[in-house]
Design a protein around this motif. Structure first.
Motif, PDB file in Angstrom:
ATOM      1  N   HIS A 162       0.820  -1.214   0.000  1.00  0.00           N
ATOM      2  CA  HIS A 162       0.000   0.000   0.000  1.00  0.00           C
ATOM      3  C   HIS A 162       0.859   1.272   0.000  1.00  0.00           C
ATOM      4  N   SER A 163       2.013   1.239  -0.633  1.00  0.00           N
ATOM      5  CA  SER A 163       2.914   2.399  -0.625  1.00  0.00           C
ATOM      6  C   SER A 163       3.226   2.855  -2.039  1.00  0.00           C
ATOM      7  N   ASN A 182      -7.560   7.649  -1.881  1.00  0.00           N
ATOM      8  CA  ASN A 182      -6.743   8.841  -2.048  1.00  0.00           C
ATOM      9  C   ASN A 182      -6.338   9.028  -3.508  1.00  0.00           C
ATOM     10  N   GLY A 183      -5.981   7.919  -4.170  1.00  0.00           N
ATOM     11  CA  GLY A 183      -5.609   8.001  -5.579  1.00  0.00           C
ATOM     12  C   GLY A 183      -6.767   8.443  -6.453  1.00  0.00           C
ATOM     13  N   TYR A 256      -1.744   3.759 -13.287  1.00  0.00           N
ATOM     14  CA  TYR A 256      -0.957   2.510 -13.352  1.00  0.00           C
ATOM     15  C   TYR A 256      -0.328   2.190 -11.999  1.00  0.00           C
ATOM     16  N   THR A 257       0.175   3.212 -11.306  1.00  0.00           N
ATOM     17  CA  THR A 257       0.784   2.998  -9.985  1.00  0.00           C
ATOM     18  C   THR A 257      -0.218   2.411  -9.010  1.00  0.00           C
ATOM     19  N   LEU A 258      -1.479   2.856  -9.106  1.00  0.00           N
ATOM     20  CA  LEU A 258      -2.502   2.366  -8.174  1.00  0.00           C
ATOM     21  C   LEU A 258      -2.859   0.908  -8.427  1.00  0.00           C
ATOM     22  N   ALA A 263       4.705  -1.736  -3.363  1.00  0.00           N
ATOM     23  CA  ALA A 263       5.472  -0.558  -3.777  1.00  0.00           C
ATOM     24  C   ALA A 263       6.602  -0.978  -4.714  1.00  0.00           C
ATOM     25  N   MET A 264       6.772  -0.228  -5.784  1.00  0.00           N
ATOM     26  CA  MET A 264       7.827  -0.535  -6.740  1.00  0.00           C
ATOM     27  C   MET A 264       9.194  -0.266  -6.120  1.00  0.00           C
TER      28      MET A 264
END
Length: 325
Positions: A162-163, A182-183, A256-258, A263-264
């Motif tokens: 979740h980061s 949030n996103g 895409y990040t969401l 976390a990448m």
């Protein structure tokens, strides 16, 4: 120093070198104009506010990222991460909304005289301060998650799920639901003004096309104000197009990040997002300076150290409806 850090440092340095002087020049030009004429048109006030916010974007993100990439300053501890991300997100969001406000006001400026749009323009200008206050309140409240959930990378042992990895910081949300919520709020905060400013730009283009077909004979009688309105409208459409392209890429990468569960390990996606959104803050003053003859004139006289008042000062007083040139 790793080659990746060197490249990202150079990219952020280039944005700083282009964006900071450009926005400072715009701010100084409008302050000189305010000193000379004791007033600014509403469109000028919007651009001045936009330039201040864009300068804040460049300094708070690009300059500090450059300093950290080359290890010239230790900035991104827990407090530094919370402060920088909060200021960046707030100023970034303000830049978006102010671009919409500028496009909406210019849309009202080129409306046919005597229409209801003209009355709305006058009302809009009279409440401009309250619009600014509301936008600051909205953007700061929507950026509060940065204060609550941002941490320095030295605490990254448990910041996996979740980061969001932003190189020198992690934005760690307590749950997947809170991260997605949030996103989604951030995407909505960007997409709403994007859709509205696109609509305003289409209306501007429709007005410009209609005027080009119907008022060719009026250009000689209302040439100064009419040309100023058209130049201002075209500049605004250019700004909106630039915004939609750059922030469209930014929001696509954010979505895409969401979708990533963990976390990448690399901050490449976040770096690309920051680069494209900061690119607007760096390039928009160039567009304004090139398209705005009055700003161009002031900067030229300042460069030549000439103290004479603007030769086109009388013309400006006739451009109440046109805003900036």
């Amino acid at each position: 120093m790793q080659s990746v850090e060197f490249v990202r440092g150079i990219l952020y340095l280039s944005l700083t070198v282009v964006g900071a002087p450009g926005n400072i020049c715009l701010i100084l030009a409008y302050l000189i104009l305010l000193h000379q004429e004791n007033r600014l048109l509403p469109a000028d006030v919007i651009i001045l506010h936009l330039s201040c916010v864009n300068l804040l974007v460049v300094v708070a993100r690009c300059l500090l990222e450059f300093l950290a990439s080359f290890h010239l300053a230790i900035i991104f501890g827990d407090v530094g991460c919370k402060s920088v991300i909060f200021v960046y997100r707030t100023s970034r969001s303000l830049s978006i909304w102010l671009t919409f406000i500028l496009s909406a006001y210019q849309c009202l400026c080129i409306a046919p005289p005597g229409s209801q749009w003209t009355t709305l323009r006058i009302v809009f200008a009279s409440y401009l301060f309250y619009v600014f206050f509301f936008l600051w309140l909205l953007t700061t409240s929507m950026s509060s998650a940065a204060v609550l959930f941002s941490f320095g990378t030295q605490n990254d042992t448990n910041l996996i799920n979740h980061s969001v990895n932003v190189q020198f910081c992690f934005v760690h949300f307590p749950s997947k639901m809170s991260r997605d919520a949030n996103g989604a709020a951030q995407v909505g905060r960007d997409v709403v003004p994007m859709a509205l400013m696109t609509l305003a730009s289409l209306i501007i283009l429709a007005f410009l096309y209609k005027n080009s077909q119907q008022v060719k004979g009026l250009r000689s009688r209302d040439g100064g104000s009419g040309r100023a309105e058209r130049r201002a409208a075209k500049a605004v459409v250019t700004l909106v197009t630039l915004y939609v392209l750059l922030y469209g890429v930014d929001n696509g990468l954010w979505v895409y990040t969401l979708t990533v569960r963990e976390a990448m390990r690399s901050s490449l996606i976040s770096d690309l997002r920051v680069f494209f959104s900061s690119l607007y803050a760096a390039l928009s003053p160039i567009v304004i300076i090139i398209s705005n003859r009055k700003v161009n004139s002031i900067l030229s006289r300042t460069r030549l150290m000439e103290g004479d008042p603007p030769a086109d000062g009388e013309e400006r007083r006739g451009e109440e409806r046109g805003g900036e040139e």
